[in-house]
Design a protein around this motif. Structure first.
Motif, short mmCIF file in Angstrom:
data_model
loop_
_atom_site.label_atom_id
_atom_site.label_comp_id
_atom_site.label_asym_id
_atom_site.label_seq_id
_atom_site.Cartn_x
_atom_site.Cartn_y
_atom_site.Cartn_z
N UNK A 195 0.84 -1.20 0.00
CA UNK A 195 0.00 0.00 0.00
C UNK A 195 0.87 1.25 0.00
N UNK A 196 1.88 1.28 0.88
CA UNK A 196 2.74 2.46 0.97
C UNK A 196 3.51 2.68 -0.34
N UNK A 197 3.97 1.58 -0.95
CA UNK A 197 4.72 1.73 -2.21
C UNK A 197 3.81 2.20 -3.35
N UNK A 198 2.56 1.72 -3.34
CA UNK A 198 1.61 2.20 -4.36
C UNK A 198 1.41 3.71 -4.24
N UNK A 208 10.32 12.46 -9.19
CA UNK A 208 11.66 12.93 -8.81
C UNK A 208 11.90 13.05 -7.32
N UNK A 209 10.91 12.75 -6.50
CA UNK A 209 11.11 12.86 -5.05
C UNK A 209 11.95 11.68 -4.57
N UNK A 210 12.78 11.90 -3.56
CA UNK A 210 13.60 10.81 -3.04
C UNK A 210 12.69 9.74 -2.44
N UNK A 211 13.18 8.50 -2.47
CA UNK A 211 12.37 7.38 -1.98
C UNK A 211 12.00 7.59 -0.51
N UNK A 212 12.93 8.13 0.27
CA UNK A 212 12.68 8.30 1.70
C UNK A 212 11.56 9.33 1.93
N UNK A 213 11.69 10.49 1.24
CA UNK A 213 10.67 11.53 1.41
C UNK A 213 9.31 11.05 0.89
N UNK A 246 3.81 9.20 1.83
CA UNK A 246 2.83 8.12 1.60
C UNK A 246 2.27 7.65 2.94
N UNK A 247 3.14 7.47 3.92
CA UNK A 247 2.67 6.99 5.23
C UNK A 247 1.74 8.01 5.87
N UNK A 248 2.07 9.30 5.67
CA UNK A 248 1.22 10.35 6.23
C UNK A 248 -0.16 10.30 5.57
#
Lengths: 245, 213
Positions: free
Chosen positions: A106-109, A118-123, A128-130
């Motif tokens: 879900x979070x990856x989707x 272009x956003x970093x994977x961490x950001x 996404x979690x928010x």
């Protein structure tokens, strides 16, 4: 007088598919305005042109004639790359069958469109979690789509459509595959996104109960807008009926 | 709706005064169906006459109130009522249905416009009910269920209008001459010719119909 241009504007849009005897007029001279913070529902029977209207408003198709403006900017003069960027950054889509990628959580989707932009994977993951947290899915972030209920999948799809700086959500029968309680939850979330996050939503549906969540309902028939609801004086009027004698 | 059985239901939870019963009734129905005091007391008097409730105390004198309680017969009556489906077997004389049927026969009347006028009105009402639901406390089950009932009722009428619209359009398309292939995809013209091509529908019926509410 408007201080800002409407977020979405269709000016005399027509769309024709095929040629000659096979020609189909999907939309005829459709004009439509949706403001920031407004949720508009488009109601009509199957084949009335409502999904075509949505794909054109969402820049997924070009009109045969007429103009589409997003944030006051005409798409006709926009280079293809700019249009693609607009789609990625400004517009979110919600479909009846969720369209989640089955191999991603879900979070990856939800984070995928941000990473593609272009956003970093961490950001992207934090955002996404928010977004998932805001829709009550904090405990589902690591689940794959086939581990989620229909209602949860559609909430993930809404999180994906509203994450980041998106201003416009286009939803095609977003509750069509859900029961009435989950369908209502989806419409409640979309309406809340409009009011609380200053988003605009255009929702296509044939279901009057779901459409009634919208601020305004537009009726479409045979590719033409035939009517729209007038904003009510206030719902409280329904609760002040005279007692039975 | 049966106020009589609603009173029995409230009294099944314990004895109560008439005024309190009225407040409870309105709260339990999400304030959607207000009652006046006279209606409550008339209903309680009839229930007492029928032996379904009993009272204590005296209404005579300033500020005095009767306390009502449900009897065994009343409890049995309530149980039977809860399990008895309402009589939905005969169709009500529905004004909206009559208007659409009549529009089919009136020369020059656009049935699709008549249908749309009613559809828009109903959907606007549904928007108002939905706003009430949106603003309500999710824990207020009474209000939520009462509003849902109203939304489903209105939705059923909208669905009927949609079905009527589609059925009329199909019959119209079938009746259109073969050399006008666009007839199915262009908006219906004024329906004078359409009405003439439709089967004559009976506007009255010999069947016994009940008047709604």
């Amino acid at each position: 007088m408007r201080n800002h241009p409407p977020l979405v504007e269709l000016r005399a849009v027509s769309k024709t598919y095929g040629q000659g005897h096979a020609e189909v007029h999907a939309l005829h001279d459709v004009s439509l305005v949706a403001d920031t913070g407004e949720m508009v529902a488009v109601m009509g029977p199957s084949g009335s042109g409502k999904s075509t209207l949505l794909t054109i408003a969402g820049t997924l198709e070009d009109p045969t004639s007429g103009q589409v403006l997003i944030g006051g900017q005409s798409l006709a003069s926009m280079p293809r790359s700019a249009k693609a960027r607009l789609r990625r950054q400004t517009i979110g889509y919600v479909f009846q069958d969720f369209n989640l990628l089955p191999g991603l959580t879900a979070a990856e989707n939800v984070s995928l469109p941000l990473e593609l932009d272009g956003m970093s994977a961490r950001k992207a993951r934090v955002a996404a979690l928010r977004a998932l947290d805001g829709l009550g899915l904090e405990n589902r972030a690591g689940h794959f789509p086939d581990q989620l209920s229909g209602g949860e999948r559609q909430r993930v799809a809404i999180a994906r459509a509203t994450v980041g700086q998106r201003k416009l959500v286009l939803a095609d029968e977003p509750s069509g595959a859900l029961d009435s309680v989950n369908g209502e939850a989806v419409m409640r979330l979309l309406h809340s996104a409009c009011k609380n996050n200053a988003m605009t939503a255009i929702v296509v549906t044939h279901d009057a109960q779901l459409a009634s969540w919208a601020d305004r309902i537009i009726f479409i028939r045979d590719g033409r807008i035939t009517d729209q609801t007038i904003p009510a004086v206030g719902p409280e009027s329904l609760l002040t009926v005279e007692p039975e004698k | 709706m049966s106020v009589r059985h609603a009173m029995l239901a409230l009294l099944s939870e314990g004895s109560s005064y008439g005024l309190h019963l009225r407040e409870e009734f309105e709260a339990r129905t999400g304030d959607v169906w207000p009652l006046n005091v006279g209606q409550v007391y008339t209903t309680l008097q009839r229930l007492e006459r029928d032996g379904l409730v009993a009272s204590e105390g005296d209404e005579d004198g300033p500020g005095a109130q009767k306390m009502f309680r449900i009897t065994q017969d009343g409890a049995r009556e309530l149980d039977t009522w809860l399990r008895t489906p309402p009589d939905l077997s005969s169709p009500p004389r529905d004004e909206l249905v009559m208007k659409v049927l009549i529009a089919l026969r009136v020369p020059g009347a656009s049935v699709s416009e008549v249908i749309q006028a009613h559809r828009r009105y109903l959907v606007e009402l549904m928007q108002q009910w939905t706003r009430i639901k949106e603003d309500a406390d999710p824990a207020d089950l009474s209000l939520g269920l009462a509003v849902d009932a109203e939304l489903f009722r209105l939705d059923a009428v909208v669905r009927w209008l949609d079905a009527a619209d589609a059925r009329i359009k199909r019959v119209t398309a079938d009746a259109a001459p073969a050399d006008t292939p666009a007839a199915a995809t262009t908006p219906a013209p004024p329906h004078t010719s359409v009405i003439e091509s439709l089967p004559r529908m009976p506007l009255t019926t010999n069947r016994k119909v009940r008047t709604r509410r």
